[in-house]
Design a protein around this motif. Structure first.
Motif, PDB file in Angstrom:
ATOM      1  N   ARG A  73       0.824  -1.184   0.000  1.00 17.94           N
ATOM      2  CA  ARG A  73       0.000   0.000   0.000  1.00 17.94           C
ATOM      3  C   ARG A  73       0.871   1.251   0.000  1.00 17.94           C
ATOM      4  N   HIS A  78      -3.344   3.798  -1.996  1.00 19.78           N
ATOM      5  CA  HIS A  78      -3.274   3.041  -3.236  1.00 19.78           C
ATOM      6  C   HIS A  78      -2.542   1.721  -3.087  1.00 19.78           C
ATOM      7  N   TRP A  79      -2.843   0.818  -4.018  1.00 17.55           N
ATOM      8  CA  TRP A  79      -2.124  -0.451  -4.073  1.00 17.55           C
ATOM      9  C   TRP A  79      -1.168  -0.417  -5.252  1.00 17.55           C
ATOM     10  N   ARG A 111     -14.964   0.381 -11.712  1.00 18.55           N
ATOM     11  CA  ARG A 111     -14.103   0.564 -10.550  1.00 18.55           C
ATOM     12  C   ARG A 111     -13.438   1.937 -10.551  1.00 18.55           C
ATOM     13  N   CYS A 129      -3.806  -1.171 -10.400  1.00 18.11           N
ATOM     14  CA  CYS A 129      -4.312  -2.134  -9.428  1.00 18.11           C
ATOM     15  C   CYS A 129      -5.817  -1.992  -9.220  1.00 18.11           C
ATOM     16  N   GLN A 130      -6.282  -0.757  -9.220  1.00 22.73           N
ATOM     17  CA  GLN A 130      -7.708  -0.528  -9.008  1.00 22.73           C
ATOM     18  C   GLN A 130      -8.518  -1.096 -10.166  1.00 22.73           C
ATOM     19  N   THR A 135      -5.649  -6.172  -4.589  1.00 22.88           N
ATOM     20  CA  THR A 135      -5.524  -5.592  -3.258  1.00 22.88           C
ATOM     21  C   THR A 135      -4.521  -6.427  -2.457  1.00 22.88           C
ATOM     22  N   GLU A 137      -4.875  -8.685  -0.440  1.00 20.51           N
ATOM     23  CA  GLU A 137      -5.170 -10.120  -0.323  1.00 20.51           C
ATOM     24  C   GLU A 137      -4.484 -10.920  -1.424  1.00 20.51           C
TER      25      GLU A 137
END
Length: 201
Positions: A73, A78-79, A111, A129-130, A135, A137
């Motif tokens: 992160r 953000h990722w 998204r 990434c979004q 994420t 996970e």
DNA sequence: TCGATGATTGAA
DNA sequence: TCAATCATCGAG
């Protein structure tokens, strides 16, 4: 994509990932994005790398075998996604900075926002990434087994289209020529230098 | 436990 | 140019 392709230094793998396709399946659906911009990060020899100061719980994945996904992160919001490269035990990874949506564009736009231009859906590490749905996970996921994130070879990219430049957004070693992108591609993030980047003089 | 920092983004 | 916003890291 096979592990032999990724089992090399990051700066060697980074340009080869251009054109490759990253696919992420979630309960919402599937999104595939062709990579158009990457950045190479090494380990102990790279002051800008997360792994510069050694192994920590966060960057542990970078020290693992090639082909895994390293997600972290940034700025609390953000990722950012990396493809781990090199050999097991040696830290190196390639940051995915931008790409072009080739499947699931509707979901990606949902998204990112309805008014976002197509070329901007996956422009920038956080946006990438979004749009893809990545994420924390997904941190540590094996991209070669394909669940739930897959890295596959896309259309071959003409070597003449590959450009090299200084890395973006990093405050240290920002002038390393470790950023690779496709010339003229609208999805590549024409981005600013880090505010903390020192002048080269 | 505390304080500084960041591989960013979007809007003014 | 600046704010949003928090996990991570190093020191004590």
């Amino acid at each position: 994509m096979n592990v032999e392709t990724l089992a090399h230094p990051a700066e060697e793998v980074a340009p080869r990932l251009l054109g490759s396709v990253l696919t992420c399946k979630t309960s919402e659906g599937t999104v595939s994005i062709a990579i158009t911009e990457t950045e190479a990060y090494s380990g102990a020899a790279d002051p800008a790398s997360h792994a510069y100061r050694g192994r920590t719980p966060r960057n542990a994945v970078m020290f693992g075998p090639a082909g895994h996904l390293y997600v972290y992160r940034s700025h609390g919001l953000h990722w950012c996604a990396n493809v781990v490269t090199g050999t097991d035990g040696v830290a190196s990874a390639v940051l995915i900075r931008a790409g072009r949506v080739v499947e699931g564009e509707d979901l990606a736009r949902e998204r990112r926002g309805e008014k976002v231009e197509t070329a901007r859906l996956a422009r920038g590490p956080g946006n990438f990434c979004q749009a893809l749905g990545i994420t924390a996970e997904h941190n540590g996921t094996d991209l070669l087994t394909g669940i739930p994130v897959v890295l596959s070879e896309g259309e071959s990219v003409p070597p003449a289209l590959i450009r090299v430049g200084p890395r973006v957004g990093v405050s240290k070693a920002h002038d390393w020529q470790h950023r690779f992108y496709l010339a003229g591609d609208p999805t590549v993030s024409a981005y600013r230098l880090s505010p903390r980047a020192k002048p080269s003089g």
